[in-house]
Design a protein around this motif. Structure first.
Motif, PDB file in Angstrom:
ATOM      1  N   THR A 266       0.842  -1.265   0.013  1.00  0.00           N
ATOM      2  CA  THR A 266       0.008  -0.132   0.053  1.00  0.00           C
ATOM      3  C   THR A 266       0.978   1.323   0.074  1.00  0.00           C
ATOM      4  N   ASN A 267       0.175   2.323   0.019  1.00  0.00           N
ATOM      5  CA  ASN A 267       1.154   3.490  -0.201  1.00  0.00           C
ATOM      6  C   ASN A 267       1.664   4.082   1.060  1.00  0.00           C
ATOM      7  N   THR A 268       1.331   3.673   2.337  1.00  0.00           N
ATOM      8  CA  THR A 268       1.647   3.713   3.565  1.00  0.00           C
ATOM      9  C   THR A 268       3.038   3.077   4.033  1.00  0.00           C
ATOM     10  N   THR A 269       3.894   3.941   4.904  1.00  0.00           N
ATOM     11  CA  THR A 269       4.846   3.053   5.417  1.00  0.00           C
ATOM     12  C   THR A 269       4.383   1.767   6.205  1.00  0.00           C
ATOM     13  N   ASN A 270       3.184   1.626   7.239  1.00  0.00           N
ATOM     14  CA  ASN A 270       2.758   0.537   7.716  1.00  0.00           C
ATOM     15  C   ASN A 270       2.010  -0.286   6.554  1.00  0.00           C
ATOM     16  N   GLN A 271       2.099  -1.489   6.595  1.00  0.00           N
ATOM     17  CA  GLN A 271       1.188  -2.351   5.518  1.00  0.00           C
ATOM     18  C   GLN A 271       0.339  -3.220   6.460  1.00  0.00           C
ATOM     19  N   PRO A 272      -1.117  -3.114   6.029  1.00  0.00           N
ATOM     20  CA  PRO A 272      -1.911  -3.756   6.861  1.00  0.00           C
ATOM     21  C   PRO A 272      -1.769  -4.996   7.058  1.00  0.00           C
ATOM     22  N   MET A 273      -1.217  -5.739   6.208  1.00  0.00           N
ATOM     23  CA  MET A 273      -1.040  -7.340   6.593  1.00  0.00           C
ATOM     24  C   MET A 273       0.342  -7.550   7.709  1.00  0.00           C
ATOM     25  N   LEU A 274       0.671  -6.750   8.061  1.00  0.00           N
ATOM     26  CA  LEU A 274       1.739  -6.622   9.359  1.00  0.00           C
ATOM     27  C   LEU A 274       0.743  -7.092  10.396  1.00  0.00           C
ATOM     28  N   GLU A 275      -0.536  -6.677  10.642  1.00  0.00           N
ATOM     29  CA  GLU A 275      -1.402  -7.231  11.665  1.00  0.00           C
ATOM     30  C   GLU A 275      -1.460  -8.608  11.740  1.00  0.00           C
ATOM     31  N   GLN A 276      -1.496  -9.323  10.594  1.00  0.00           N
ATOM     32  CA  GLN A 276      -2.053 -10.652  10.366  1.00  0.00           C
ATOM     33  C   GLN A 276      -0.865 -11.745  10.246  1.00  0.00           C
ATOM     34  N   LEU A 277       0.247 -11.336   9.584  1.00  0.00           N
ATOM     35  CA  LEU A 277       1.281 -12.260   9.182  1.00  0.00           C
ATOM     36  C   LEU A 277       1.876 -13.050  10.498  1.00  0.00           C
ATOM     37  N   ASP A 278       1.540 -14.281  10.877  1.00  0.00           N
ATOM     38  CA  ASP A 278       2.452 -14.807  11.973  1.00  0.00           C
ATOM     39  C   ASP A 278       3.856 -14.945  11.784  1.00  0.00           C
ATOM     40  N   ASN A 279       4.350 -14.985  10.583  1.00  0.00           N
ATOM     41  CA  ASN A 279       5.867 -15.444  10.338  1.00  0.00           C
ATOM     42  C   ASN A 279       6.605 -14.197  10.475  1.00  0.00           C
ATOM     43  N   ARG A 280       7.554 -13.976  11.628  1.00  0.00           N
ATOM     44  CA  ARG A 280       8.143 -12.888  11.702  1.00  0.00           C
ATOM     45  C   ARG A 280       9.162 -12.319  10.598  1.00  0.00           C
ATOM     46  N   ASP A 281       9.656 -13.329  10.103  1.00  0.00           N
ATOM     47  CA  ASP A 281      10.667 -12.969   8.864  1.00  0.00           C
ATOM     48  C   ASP A 281       9.860 -12.397   7.849  1.00  0.00           C
ATOM     49  N   VAL A 282       8.734 -12.817   7.295  1.00  0.00           N
ATOM     50  CA  VAL A 282       7.753 -12.352   6.179  1.00  0.00           C
ATOM     51  C   VAL A 282       7.533 -10.839   6.748  1.00  0.00           C
ATOM     52  N   ARG A 283       6.963 -10.709   8.116  1.00  0.00           N
ATOM     53  CA  ARG A 283       6.708  -9.159   8.454  1.00  0.00           C
ATOM     54  C   ARG A 283       7.957  -8.322   8.304  1.00  0.00           C
ATOM     55  N   GLU A 284       8.931  -8.537   8.626  1.00  0.00           N
ATOM     56  CA  GLU A 284      10.185  -7.824   8.495  1.00  0.00           C
ATOM     57  C   GLU A 284      10.525  -7.581   6.968  1.00  0.00           C
ATOM     58  N   ARG A 285      10.307  -8.541   6.171  1.00  0.00           N
ATOM     59  CA  ARG A 285      10.592  -8.167   4.801  1.00  0.00           C
ATOM     60  C   ARG A 285       9.595  -7.329   4.201  1.00  0.00           C
ATOM     61  N   LEU A 286       8.434  -7.602   4.502  1.00  0.00           N
ATOM     62  CA  LEU A 286       7.445  -6.465   4.253  1.00  0.00           C
ATOM     63  C   LEU A 286       7.495  -5.154   4.574  1.00  0.00           C
ATOM     64  N   PHE A 287       7.904  -5.165   5.907  1.00  0.00           N
ATOM     65  CA  PHE A 287       7.857  -3.685   6.473  1.00  0.00           C
ATOM     66  C   PHE A 287       9.258  -3.122   5.590  1.00  0.00           C
ATOM     67  N   LYS A 288      10.351  -3.591   5.613  1.00  0.00           N
ATOM     68  CA  LYS A 288      11.621  -3.204   5.141  1.00  0.00           C
ATOM     69  C   LYS A 288      11.478  -2.895   3.475  1.00  0.00           C
ATOM     70  N   ALA A 289      10.650  -3.653   2.660  1.00  0.00           N
ATOM     71  CA  ALA A 289      10.403  -3.329   1.361  1.00  0.00           C
ATOM     72  C   ALA A 289       9.549  -2.048   1.299  1.00  0.00           C
ATOM     73  N   SER A 290       8.676  -1.978   2.235  1.00  0.00           N
ATOM     74  CA  SER A 290       7.902  -0.592   2.354  1.00  0.00           C
ATOM     75  C   SER A 290       8.919   0.486   2.648  1.00  0.00           C
ATOM     76  N   TRP A 291       9.609   0.342   3.676  1.00  0.00           N
ATOM     77  CA  TRP A 291      10.337   1.423   4.211  1.00  0.00           C
ATOM     78  C   TRP A 291      11.603   1.848   3.165  1.00  0.00           C
ATOM     79  N   ASN A 292      11.950   0.963   2.646  1.00  0.00           N
ATOM     80  CA  ASN A 292      13.241   1.143   1.705  1.00  0.00           C
ATOM     81  C   ASN A 292      13.005   1.452   0.257  1.00  0.00           C
TER      82      ASN A 292
END
Length: 739
Positions: A266-292
């Motif tokens: 999505t267009n924002t830094t925070n990604q909605p799926m971060l609330e749901q993903l149990d896999n911490r590595d995938v959460r980190e990848r998703l956040f960093k993809a957004s942040w970077n």
């Protein structure tokens, strides 16, 4: 000509007393007869495109079905030439300048350009392709040059100034006076009083900035798409719904990655799926993809942003002001950077305390699950969702089952508009649209007359900009005999094949929000389009939209649209109560990311002239570290490389407006709650005091006309859960006396 840059603040406070003489309008001399008018019939080029005249569709709606992608650039280039010829004719009128032959004549100019560019601009934002992108890039500097050719035209400004200087000897309506005041202020703001050398430099800067804006916008859109992450196995997506996983599989298949899964951003830094993903590595990848994103490679915005900031800082130097924010805020309700910054900084201590408290709570919750790590930004949304569900029995996926998109619109948004304002809606299928998912409606006023035409474009597409917005295809004007044609555009996740289109609670409130903008445009009843509807200051235009969010949770409205898509059951009362309670939870994040982005915006635009910033990310990091907020855990809603609002959409030194207008909205909605709630009488009061007034009055006057007092911050802080509801809080400095 619709300038779309309107004046607010103390300059307007005297308007009510500036128009009391009885001299015939337009007389530029006193004590002597005016000379006989000279016949004047200048030749203006005639348009050859479909926009040569208002369309023959209902409400003069755009004829999207008659224009190919390749035609847009020549259409608008022709329209630019026509508008410049119209302006030149006004500037060289041999008759003495009057309000009618100068100010009103400018209002009449630009019809071909306004019709064509309004439609083109929506396509670029909502349905772009390579051809439209190339046209947008080519047109951007031409449009900037057109604007400068108008506002830096010495002959035209001489006429505007002559009328303005004679205003005390003229008989005008209050709206006439407002138009004259805003027109003059726009010319001064655009450089009309600068010397020739500075004007020449300003023209070059504005053309370059327009090119950079178009480039940044396209890079942000492309960069967001390119930053999506690929996940190899379904097991790694544990926590997502079957529908979300299916959509991720479809996205992968479209990229030729059969058997894998693609999570788009999505267009924002925070990604909605971060609330749901149990896999911490995938959460980190998703956040960093957004942040970077947008920091390197072919979609990098860094060089363009660096140059944009340098050019904006130079503009401040040309005008001899402290910074770009001071220059930019000439037309705002909050009339200076100090007012806006002070308003936000006064909330930082309470917000920081909330962030620290919530961070400790979420760290403890993670440790209950056996976590040995220190909480990170990609963990906060996940554990906040767990706590929210445990404390408030809130399951977002379960809640979605009660919000079918079409029902939210027709049985919720439209129902509210009927009960409050007496509006009715008729769906139609004879209006050409640019995507099959768009619906159109005729809007009828309380007396049964046609009020407006409304477009609804709800679903995300890869070629659509992120976020949500309202736009006018046609703006209301009594002078031109035009009724509004308005669109609401959102980015709700489209349903998988065979599934219903369901909305989150955030989507629901966004629908009410954007329709608040639409109502602001529909109820416009002004003589001049420049003062009509949403043509208001950045820190006022979001007030009516945020105000209408409150009606999404009105019990009567909610019962009418929040029904389970399978059973028809009305949303349970306990679920509604959970939504309400949960709304005050996690404000350290929800409010923190907005305040951080708002302060970052002001930091970028408070750079003194002559200061060079070469390290974009270093400047950003320093700004974030000095805010006094937990930006290490709660990053800004938008990071500099993808902060489209401030580099593309006109919110430079203006992102604070969302919080400022939230203050206005909560204060005004508390008036509704304390005075009988949703009723036709209340709707008439809303419409008469501010919603139908455009910019025909000063902003503070309209707010006081409705509430009976100056803005107060307490209702917003209470709604955000930052203070107990029974506490007494002093008004935030800047809310009072910010006229």
């Amino acid at each position: 000509m619709n300038t779309k840059r309107l004046l607010a603040g103390t300059m307007l406070a005297a308007l009510a007393t500036a128009c009391t003489t009885t001299m015939p309008e337009g007389d530029m001399e006193t004590g002597s007869a005016m000379p006989a008018p000279v016949a004047y019939d200048p030749a203006i080029p005639q348009a050859t495109s479909v926009f040569a005249q208002p369309s023959d569709l209902p409400f003069h709606a755009p004829q999207f079905d008659r224009i190919s992608d390749e035609e847009w650039q020549p259409i608008i280039e022709e329209a630019i030439g026509i508008q410049l010829a119209e302006i030149d004719a006004i500037a060289h009128n041999p008759n003495p300048p009057t309000f009618d032959n100068t100010i009103v004549a400018m209002e009449r100019a630009g019809g071909v350009f306004n019709r064509s560019y309004a439609a083109f601009g929506q396509l670029v934002s909502a349905n772009i392709n390579d051809t439209l992108a190339a046209a947008d890039e080519a047109l951007a500097p031409q449009i900037a040059s057109m604007s400068d050719s108008i506002y830096l035209n010495p002959d035209l400004f001489a006429r505007v100034k002559a009328v303005y200087d004679n205003r005390a000897a003229m008989s005008m309506t209050p709206e006439d006076a407002m138009l004259l005041e805003t027109t003059y202020a726009d010319f001064v703001h655009s450089g009309a009083l600068l010397d020739a050398a500075k004007q020449a430099e300003l023209r070059q800067i504005n053309e370059r900035l327009s090119t950079l804006s178009s480039q940044i916008s396209q890079d942000i859109t492309d960069g967001s798409a390119a930053a999506s992450i690929t996940v190899d196995t379904r097991a790694e997506l544990a926590g997502l719904t079957d529908g979300q996983i299916a959509a991720a599989a479809d996205a992968a298949a479209e990229k030729g990655l059969d058997g894998k899964y693609v999570l788009t951003l999505t267009n924002t830094t925070n990604q909605p799926m971060l609330e749901q993903l149990d896999n911490r590595d995938v959460r980190e990848r998703l956040f960093k993809a957004s942040w970077n994103r947008n920091q390197s490679g072919e979609n990098s915005t860094m060089d363009a942003i660096r140059e944009t900031i340098a050019l904006r800082t130079r503009i401040a130097g040309l005008f001899g002001v402290d910074d770009y924010a001071t220059w930019q805020m000439y037309d705002r309700f909050a009339d200076s950077p100090e007012t806006a910054i002070g308003f936000m900084r006064e909330m930082v201590p309470a917000l920081r305390a909330t962030q620290d408290r919530e961070a400790a709570l979420l760290q403890a919750r993670a440790e209950e699950d056996g976590a040995t790590f220190e909480l990170q930004p990609w963990d906060w949304p996940y554990y906040a969702a767990k706590v929210r569900q445990e404390r408030y029995a809130l399951d977002n996926e379960e809640i979605k089952q009660y919000f079918v998109v079409d029902k939210v619109l027709e049985d919720g948004v439209f129902y509210m508009a009927n009960k409050l304002y007496g509006l009715t809606f008729e769906k139609r299928d004879d209006i050409p649209v640019y995507d099959d998912s768009i619906s159109t409606y005729t809007v009828y006023d309380k007396d049964g007359s046609e009020l407006a035409l409304f477009y609804f474009d709800p679903f995300a597409r890869e070629n659509k900009s992120g976020g949500a917005w309202m736009n006018n295809f046609i703006e209301q004007s009594r002078l031109l005999g035009m009724k509004p044609v308005i669109s609401n555009t959102l980015n709700i996740v489209p349903p998988a094949d065979g599934e219903p289109a369901l909305a989150t609670w955030d989507n629901v409130t966004t629908m009410f929000h954007e329709f608040g903008h639409a109502l602001h445009g529909m109820f416009a009843d002004q003589e001049y389009s420049s003062l009509s509807g949403t043509n208001t200051a950045r820190d006022w235009v979001e007030f009516p939209s945020q105000f209408h969010e409150g009606f999404a949770a009105d019990p009567e409205v909610l019962r009418n649209y929040a029904k389970h898509w399978q059973t028809g059951e009305v949303i349970p009362a306990e679920m509604v109560e959970a939504i309400d309670r949960a709304g005050k939870f996690n404000q350290g994040h929800a409010f923190g990311e907005i305040i951080a982005a708002s302060l970052l915006d002001m930091d970028w635009h408070s750079i003194p002239p002559g200061t060079e910033v070469n390290d974009i990310l270093g400047f950003e990091q320093n700004a974030l570290s000095e805010m006094g907020l937990r930006t290490d855990l709660v990053p800004p809603r938008y990071r500099t490389p993808y902060f489209r609002h401030i580099f593309v959409h006109g919110y430079s030194a203006g992102y604070y407006a969302y919080t400022w207008t939230e203050m206005l909205a909560h204060d005004a909605y508390s008036y509704v709650e304390n005075n009988g709630g949703m009723s036709r009488a209340m709707g008439d009061r809303i419409r008469a005091t501010f919603l139908g007034q455009g910019h025909s009055k000063p902003y503070a006057v309209m707010f006081r006309d409705f509430t009976g007092h100056d803005p107060q911050v307490e209702p917003m802080l209470e709604a955000r859960g930052l203070i107990p509801e029974d506490d007494t809080v002093n008004a935030v400095n800047g809310a009072e006396g910010a006229e």
